[in-house]
Design a protein around this motif. Structure first.
Motif, mmCIF file in Angstrom:
data_model
loop_
_atom_site.group_PDB
_atom_site.id
_atom_site.type_symbol
_atom_site.label_atom_id
_atom_site.label_comp_id
_atom_site.label_asym_id
_atom_site.label_seq_id
_atom_site.Cartn_x
_atom_site.Cartn_y
_atom_site.Cartn_z
ATOM 1 N N TYR A 515 19.630 71.656 69.533
ATOM 2 C CA TYR A 515 20.036 71.550 70.936
ATOM 3 C C TYR A 515 21.092 70.453 71.046
ATOM 4 O O TYR A 515 20.756 69.310 71.356
ATOM 5 C CB TYR A 515 18.837 71.205 71.826
ATOM 6 C CG TYR A 515 17.769 72.256 71.813
ATOM 7 C CD1 TYR A 515 17.753 73.257 72.773
ATOM 8 C CD2 TYR A 515 16.796 72.258 70.832
ATOM 9 C CE1 TYR A 515 16.778 74.235 72.757
ATOM 10 C CE2 TYR A 515 15.820 73.242 70.800
ATOM 11 C CZ TYR A 515 15.813 74.223 71.769
ATOM 12 O OH TYR A 515 14.862 75.187 71.740
ATOM 13 N N PRO A 516 22.344 70.783 70.756
ATOM 14 C CA PRO A 516 23.383 69.742 70.710
ATOM 15 C C PRO A 516 23.538 69.016 72.037
ATOM 16 O O PRO A 516 24.067 67.918 72.079
ATOM 17 C CB PRO A 516 24.636 70.533 70.342
ATOM 18 C CG PRO A 516 24.153 71.794 69.763
ATOM 19 C CD PRO A 516 22.871 72.104 70.450
ATOM 20 N N GLY A 517 23.082 69.611 73.142
ATOM 21 C CA GLY A 517 23.212 68.947 74.425
ATOM 22 C C GLY A 517 22.138 67.898 74.676
ATOM 23 O O GLY A 517 22.218 67.155 75.652
ATOM 24 N N ALA A 518 21.139 67.839 73.818
ATOM 25 C CA ALA A 518 20.046 66.887 74.030
ATOM 26 C C ALA A 518 20.575 65.458 73.958
ATOM 27 O O ALA A 518 21.388 65.138 73.092
ATOM 28 C CB ALA A 518 18.966 67.107 72.984
ATOM 29 N N GLU A 519 20.101 64.614 74.864
ATOM 30 C CA GLU A 519 20.679 63.273 74.984
ATOM 31 C C GLU A 519 19.909 62.225 74.194
ATOM 32 O O GLU A 519 18.696 62.142 74.259
ATOM 33 C CB GLU A 519 20.670 62.866 76.462
ATOM 34 C CG GLU A 519 21.707 63.600 77.270
ATOM 35 C CD GLU A 519 21.500 63.397 78.750
ATOM 36 O OE1 GLU A 519 20.604 62.616 79.125
ATOM 37 O OE2 GLU A 519 22.220 64.048 79.526
ATOM 38 N N MET A 520 20.681 61.391 73.481
ATOM 39 C CA MET A 520 20.100 60.273 72.751
ATOM 40 C C MET A 520 20.320 59.006 73.566
ATOM 41 O O MET A 520 21.324 58.877 74.262
ATOM 42 C CB MET A 520 20.831 60.079 71.430
ATOM 43 C CG MET A 520 20.970 61.322 70.600
ATOM 44 S SD MET A 520 19.633 61.410 69.434
ATOM 45 C CE MET A 520 19.609 59.716 68.901
ATOM 46 N N VAL A 521 19.412 58.051 73.453
ATOM 47 C CA VAL A 521 19.609 56.743 74.065
ATOM 48 C C VAL A 521 20.157 55.801 73.000
ATOM 49 O O VAL A 521 19.532 55.651 71.951
ATOM 50 C CB VAL A 521 18.280 56.195 74.613
ATOM 51 C CG1 VAL A 521 18.503 54.832 75.252
ATOM 52 C CG2 VAL A 521 17.675 57.182 75.582
ATOM 53 N N PRO A 522 21.324 55.170 73.247
ATOM 54 C CA PRO A 522 21.866 54.262 72.239
ATOM 55 C C PRO A 522 20.878 53.131 71.969
ATOM 56 O O PRO A 522 20.326 52.541 72.900
ATOM 57 C CB PRO A 522 23.143 53.725 72.891
ATOM 58 C CG PRO A 522 23.447 54.669 73.995
ATOM 59 C CD PRO A 522 22.152 55.238 74.460
ATOM 60 N N GLY A 523 20.663 52.824 70.704
ATOM 61 C CA GLY A 523 19.748 51.748 70.343
ATOM 62 C C GLY A 523 18.316 52.218 70.137
ATOM 63 O O GLY A 523 17.472 51.471 69.662
ATOM 64 N N VAL A 524 18.051 53.467 70.509
ATOM 65 C CA VAL A 524 16.703 54.013 70.334
ATOM 66 C C VAL A 524 16.810 55.295 69.503
ATOM 67 O O VAL A 524 17.550 56.204 69.853
ATOM 68 C CB VAL A 524 16.053 54.346 71.696
ATOM 69 C CG1 VAL A 524 14.652 54.914 71.481
ATOM 70 C CG2 VAL A 524 16.007 53.123 72.582
ATOM 71 N N LEU A 525 16.084 55.319 68.388
ATOM 72 C CA LEU A 525 16.113 56.494 67.517
ATOM 73 C C LEU A 525 14.757 57.182 67.575
ATOM 74 O O LEU A 525 13.729 56.542 67.379
ATOM 75 C CB LEU A 525 16.424 56.059 66.082
ATOM 76 C CG LEU A 525 16.292 57.128 64.990
ATOM 77 C CD1 LEU A 525 17.310 58.236 65.170
ATOM 78 C CD2 LEU A 525 16.439 56.510 63.607
ATOM 79 N N VAL A 526 14.763 58.465 67.895
ATOM 80 C CA VAL A 526 13.509 59.222 67.939
ATOM 81 C C VAL A 526 13.511 60.232 66.798
ATOM 82 O O VAL A 526 14.418 61.060 66.703
ATOM 83 C CB VAL A 526 13.348 59.973 69.275
ATOM 84 C CG1 VAL A 526 11.967 60.620 69.348
ATOM 85 C CG2 VAL A 526 13.559 59.046 70.451
ATOM 86 N N VAL A 527 12.507 60.150 65.923
ATOM 87 C CA VAL A 527 12.427 61.053 64.776
ATOM 88 C C VAL A 527 11.078 61.752 64.775
ATOM 89 O O VAL A 527 10.046 61.114 64.985
ATOM 90 C CB VAL A 527 12.602 60.276 63.451
ATOM 91 C CG1 VAL A 527 12.445 61.212 62.259
ATOM 92 C CG2 VAL A 527 13.950 59.588 63.406
ATOM 93 N N ARG A 528 11.107 63.058 64.578
ATOM 94 C CA ARG A 528 9.858 63.804 64.462
ATOM 95 C C ARG A 528 9.621 64.151 62.996
ATOM 96 O O ARG A 528 10.537 64.618 62.304
ATOM 97 C CB ARG A 528 9.947 65.090 65.297
ATOM 98 C CG ARG A 528 8.596 65.795 65.489
ATOM 99 C CD ARG A 528 8.757 67.101 66.242
ATOM 100 N NE ARG A 528 9.540 68.024 65.455
ATOM 101 C CZ ARG A 528 10.366 68.936 65.969
ATOM 102 N NH1 ARG A 528 10.521 69.054 67.263
ATOM 103 N NH2 ARG A 528 11.063 69.737 65.179
ATOM 104 N N LEU A 529 8.403 63.911 62.495
ATOM 105 C CA LEU A 529 8.039 64.258 61.124
ATOM 106 C C LEU A 529 7.272 65.574 61.168
ATOM 107 O O LEU A 529 6.223 65.662 61.790
ATOM 108 C CB LEU A 529 7.172 63.173 60.507
ATOM 109 C CG LEU A 529 7.751 61.756 60.542
ATOM 110 C CD1 LEU A 529 6.768 60.766 59.948
ATOM 111 C CD2 LEU A 529 9.076 61.687 59.809
ATOM 112 N N ASP A 530 7.803 66.596 60.498
ATOM 113 C CA ASP A 530 7.247 67.946 60.642
ATOM 114 C C ASP A 530 6.299 68.370 59.536
ATOM 115 O O ASP A 530 6.295 69.534 59.136
ATOM 116 C CB ASP A 530 8.390 68.967 60.728
ATOM 117 C CG ASP A 530 9.001 69.002 62.118
ATOM 118 O OD1 ASP A 530 8.359 68.470 63.043
ATOM 119 O OD2 ASP A 530 10.093 69.551 62.289
ATOM 120 N N ALA A 531 5.497 67.452 59.014
ATOM 121 C CA ALA A 531 4.579 67.820 57.936
ATOM 122 C C ALA A 531 3.504 66.762 57.824
ATOM 123 O O ALA A 531 3.686 65.644 58.312
ATOM 124 C CB ALA A 531 5.339 67.933 56.619
#
Lengths: 698, 698
Positions: A515-531
């Motif tokens: 979803y290239p339109g999804a917005e990131m917050v600068p300075g905050v990284l959100v990562v999902r681990l899929d396993a």
């Protein structure tokens, strides 16, 4: 709005202190044992005497509910059809395995009867099969010097001593396979064959089928040439031995092959005549035996079976020990067991699904194990579910295991009264039966389907196929198994991970790559681990996080913030962790802390939380930094960032979580699933100027 | 509200027709190759001549930026410290491997220098290591009859011929290991060791360390007893041989052992003296050699090395062929390579992380491979990164690979000028050095940590440890590897799946087991698959879906609906599928269709959609039944269900998707991430009477 609150909180989390460690794991184990015990139709304590009896003799179940009028005729018909099929097949397969033909008949007698009493598949056609026969033949021949010179195992002549050693070893393999089968069934390890993918298996069996077919060509040509186990060697030997060509053998063999293939084609084309293919082998036998008798061909150079002892098999328990070459024998047995188990369970599974009944895998495996014990006790080599005979059994309408029992009675009849007749069966006819049989195992259509859908799977098929053709069946199988393991390890070592962004101002966070339109917050990284985070994949996750952090830093700098302040790991898809997973998170926390980055976890599962508590990780990270939703965590981070900017105190960020968006361990009512509600209560927009429309572009 | 729309749609989906199959996969491959090529600091086309040179001689990179004033002193100090450590260690380890002591020195000379030029870890201490030495010793001894009688490989006396065969075989193993290393590095297969969990490895190395330590006790007691490779046998043999006790050897050995352990304790307690432990071995050597010279002990029954040829190693390329016992030799080499690779990469990784530089794994593995080639060319057995020496190298402040080069120069000096001195080194001192060295490898603290955090991991540790102790090192390693593979296959075969329910009237769907308040719609089953769908796990997913369906049917009936109408598979966490995965979905679709159930997919990833297109699955399921969000799919199903109830036509459900909640392939603007908005536009409540508060209770 949002009056229901308990749903979003962890229902299993009552106390706050660290819980006792292995006590709890043991409890988990106990629960599992109890659940497993209860998973049958009844719990043990409600067992009637019948249930107990049926536990040890599963045939009682279907015997009690047997509908004689509806089923008996079908079972009889199917049993006799398969019986006609198994007699020539089992004799021919015994020839591939290098043992006297009668071993095949013995394998088609007692093991079938035992499986009928103990097995759980109603249509499985147990008995000797082609691929295993080839594996055993090649394996034992390598261990018994001199055995490669034996021309006819039924009548070894001067090599009687060698053949005797050979036969002993084959029985020992049957015994070892039986032990392994029973062990795997009892320990519920049936899942071990799942790593063998369909591509690997069809590649291997297709190659083996070609080798088996080609190895029989010499009988049709009438040559006396050594056995070889790779395609180019077989062709070489056939070409070199062309002086031994015998036209009578060839004419007869080709005629039989043509007859069998013709019947196959007819039974496929004309639906009403589908039973013809199943009766082909026995008809071919009858014709060729009549030809031999009428033309007195066996004295004019047609090679026949020559010798089949009459009567039931005698016990061979005394042959089980001592086992010489224990290492290679165990290896061979393990390979045979693996191939047998895979073939048998996959057919039984397919048949159960088709006929709408439930299969008990472990009973199935134990049943096959005990059938093999019976075989090893009474002079038979290993047996398993055969693809072709199971198919005929099913299409002939077999309703219960009684069909298999009837098949074994048909074989018994032959053993008692007809051995003299089958002594006149020519090798060329057996060869024709084998060739016609294995033609169905060469699955080029599967290869074409794989080529169209999944290139990697096609490559795997091709490697397994070509390795089996040109390196011999053992190395081919080893290559196939190695490849399958490599893929499973690869899949385990490289789990999917994703950087998340906020979709369209909602509370939904999705993969920014998708979803290239999804917005990131600068300075905050959100990562999902899929396993599940465990030993095989922590290294990759670590590498991925390093790469993501670098990207996030670039993105933050592009938006006027000079470092990554928060890294949020969404643990929603992580069902469990092991000790390496906990260790990984701990190291991550420490290394982030050293660089002034706060690690935040969201939505860990109950099992993961328990593990983190036991390993002391929750105390280290702090309960304040574990949230239920990604959105709560992000809003919290944004507030801190805005406060920092307002106060100008970038060096000492305020790590206090906000009252409005509460972390999961603090307040009961705060965590709030409704995005719209959270928004309306002041969650605020996502750093409007900086973040709108921007994406990591990973 | 919700003005931005393109974000939620699949950006990569342009055409609608089926795409060419393997052409695209090949494109994917090409992209991967390009990405990999570009993943270095520079793309190839921007390569300067220096970059090209550095590609083949990586040392140029660190040499060019070498800061002489800051780094040289540290590298010198670390190099000499490790040099002092490696001289007695390598000689002792050679003894464990059963080769002359000088082979250890050779292994500490050329391979180190080559690794310094080619390797990517700055602090890795390459050379002979204990566990591999034991593996090689046991493996080769089994292949060379008579070698078990050799008492002193440096001076084999009457067994010179046997020792010669033995030495040849050891060099051949080094060559084979070098080939495998290089192959694994070049093919980027370094990930294969990741299936070996920390628990398995520490269990195995702890057991091996005990065996190594116990095997040296005989030298301290002065016995002449056969080598044994399991704990109970070693103890048995030691007890049986007590008549051979020599008090001089014992006093000297125990004194040296006490001295080394004392230094270790001091260096741990007193931070300033941490370098003492590293210098212990060389000091022990010096003391005992002086004792031997002063007391003329070697003539009074103290066993010494006796013979070390002076000078640099001579070439041994001629020894590489022919390789007899090819099968077992390949097996042994593979095992040695696996253990070496694991040890080396895990240390290099830890050091790189500690010192904040990036490690190039494949360069690392190729570097070790070529170092081993150099060793096999010049009379050395296999070498890899050593745990203890790497630690000393790092703590002594090594800055670059120059430290390793200096170590090799120290060893060269010994080879050229000091061999006569080390010929007087007693075996009891070497034994004391080994015992003091391997004590650190017995990780009981790891076992205790595992017991506290994760019972399964502890069980794995224990099995690996006990198997290595009592079954011998090969079977122990085999058990450990088997166990690790079993767990990886288990993890792959049983992926997590979850039934989803709607949380608190939002558009969020979560696992109903974790959120018991989440609401289910009767007649609609939502299942999330939490893993890539591929051959290893489709069987389990199938079984799970059958069980979920039965539960859903019970739930539907409890709410007045007599069957499950829709099954929604949420594919959000599924990064990719293989051909078996596609086949599984196809079978699922067909079997559901036959029973009047509609299969619906939500949020498939681009790769999954491409695969489904190629296998024709999308055409079969129908584009109308693939949604972006679970909520859209559920709302759609609810409408259909309500229409059915209203019209009373349960037998012929209206399969038309609603205009309001559009499936992903139909309209561009319809898919709508904001739950509140969807609700306000008439999404309607979730079957209020029936579903409110009800849960599956799975």
């Amino acid at each position: 709005m949002a009056t229901k609150k308990e749903g979003i909180l962890f229902p299993w989390h009552h106390g706050t202190g660290a819980q006792p460690s292995y006590v709890e794991e043991l409890d988990g184990l106990k629960n599992w044992v109890e659940k497993t015990r209860d998973s049958g139709s009844k719990a043990f304590r409600e067992f009637t005497p019948f249930d107990w009896a049926a536990l040890f003799l599963p045939c009682l179940r279907w015997l009690r509910t047997y509908r004689v009028k509806e089923w008996l005729l079908w079972d009889l018909l199917a049993g006799v059809s398969v019986g006609f099929m198994i007699i020539p097949q089992s004799m021919s397969y015994a020839n591939i395995a290098g043992v006297p033909s009668v071993y095949g008949l013995y394998g088609a007698f007692l093991p079938l009867a035992v499986y009928a009493l103990l097995g759980s598949s109603k249509q499985l056609g147990v008995g000797p099969v082609a691929v295993t026969s080839l594996l055993i033949g090649n394996g034992i021949r390598a261990m018994v010097p001199g055995s490669e010179n034996i021309d006819n195992p039924n009548n070894p002549g001067e090599f009687a001593g060698v053949q005797d050693i050979y036969n002993h070893k084959v029985i020992q393999v049957a015994f070892l396979v039986a032990c392994m089968y029973t062990g795997v069934g009892a320990l519920r390890l049936g899942f071990i064959v799942r790593f063998l993918s369909h591509s690997v298996i069809t590649g291997f069996t297709s190659g083996a089928a070609v080798i088996i077919g080609m190895s029989q060509v010499r009988y049709i040509l009438g040559y006396k040439v050594p056995r070889m186990d790779s395609l180019h060697e077989i062709i070489e030997v056939l070409v070199a031995g062309r002086a031994g060509f015998k036209w009578k053998e060839c004419v007869m063999g080709l005629a039989m092959l043509g007859f069998l293939i013709g019947l196959k084609v007819i039974s496929k084309r004309v639906k009403k005549l589908h039973w013809l293919a199943a009766l082909g082998p026995i008809m071919a036998c009858a014709i060729s035996i009549i030809a031999v008798v009428a033309g007195k061909l066996d004295r004019r150079g047609i090679k026949v079976v020559e010798k089949i002892p009459q009567g039931l098999p005698s016990p061979t328990i005394g042959w089980w020990a001592p086992v010489n070459n224990l290492g290679p024998m165990l290896g061979l047995s393990a390979v045979v067991m693996l191939v047998d188990l895979l073939e048998s369970t996959s057919i039984a599974r397919a048949l159960a699904r088709k006929n709408g009944y439930e299969l008990s895998y472990n009973q199935e495996i134990v049943g096959l194990g005990i059938a093999n014990f019976a075989g090893a006790m009474f002079n038979s080599y290993t047996t398993t579910g055969s693809f072709s005979r199971s198919a005929v059994n099913n299409s002939s309408g077999a309703k219960t295991q009684l069909a298999g029992f009837i098949t074994s009675m048909v074989v018994m009849f032959v053993l008692l009264f007809l051995t003299k007749v089958f002594e006149l069966l020519p090798y060329n006819t057996m060869a024709a039966i084998i060739i016609a049989g294995v033609m169905g195992l060469v699955e080029f259509d599967t290869a074409i389907y794989l080529m169209k859908t999944h290139l990697r799977d096609f490559a795997v098929w091709l490697v397994a196929f070509l390795a089996t053709l040109f390196l011999g069946i053992e190395l081919g199988l080893a290559a196939a198994i190695g490849l399958a393991l490599l893929i499973v390890i690869f899949e385990s070592a490289f789990p999917h991970t994703a950087v998340l962004g906020r979709v369209d101002r909602t509370t939904v966070y999705r993969n920014v790559e998708q979803y290239p339109g999804a917005e990131m917050v600068p300075g905050v990284l959100v990562v999902r681990l899929d396993a599940p985070v465990y030993f095989a994949n922590v290294q990759w996750m670590e590498d991925k996080l390093v790469a993501y952090e670098a990207e996030a830093l670039r993105f933050a700098r592009a938006n006027g913030i000079d470092r990554v302040e928060y890294i949020i790991l969404d643990l929603t898809p992580v069902p469990h962790m092991d000790s390496m997973g906990a260790h990984f998170l701990e190291e991550l926390h420490q290394s982030y802390k050293a660089r002034g980055i706060q690690l935040i976890l969201t939505n860990p599962s109950p099992r993961v939380v328990r593990l983190m508590e036991r390993s002391g990780l929750i105390a280290k990270i702090g309960r304040d930094w574990i949230f239920v939703r990604v959105h709560d965590a992000v809003v919290n981070c944004q507030r801190s960032l805005m406060q920092m900017e307002a106060g100008g105190s970038l060096a000492t960020p305020t790590w206090q979580p906000m009252g409005m968006v509460s972390p999961v361990f603090q307040s009961e009512g705060g965590a709030e699933p409704n995005g719209a509600a959270a928004g309306s209560r002041g969650g605020g927009p996502v750093a409007p100027g900086a973040a709108a429309g921007a994406s990591l572009g990973l």
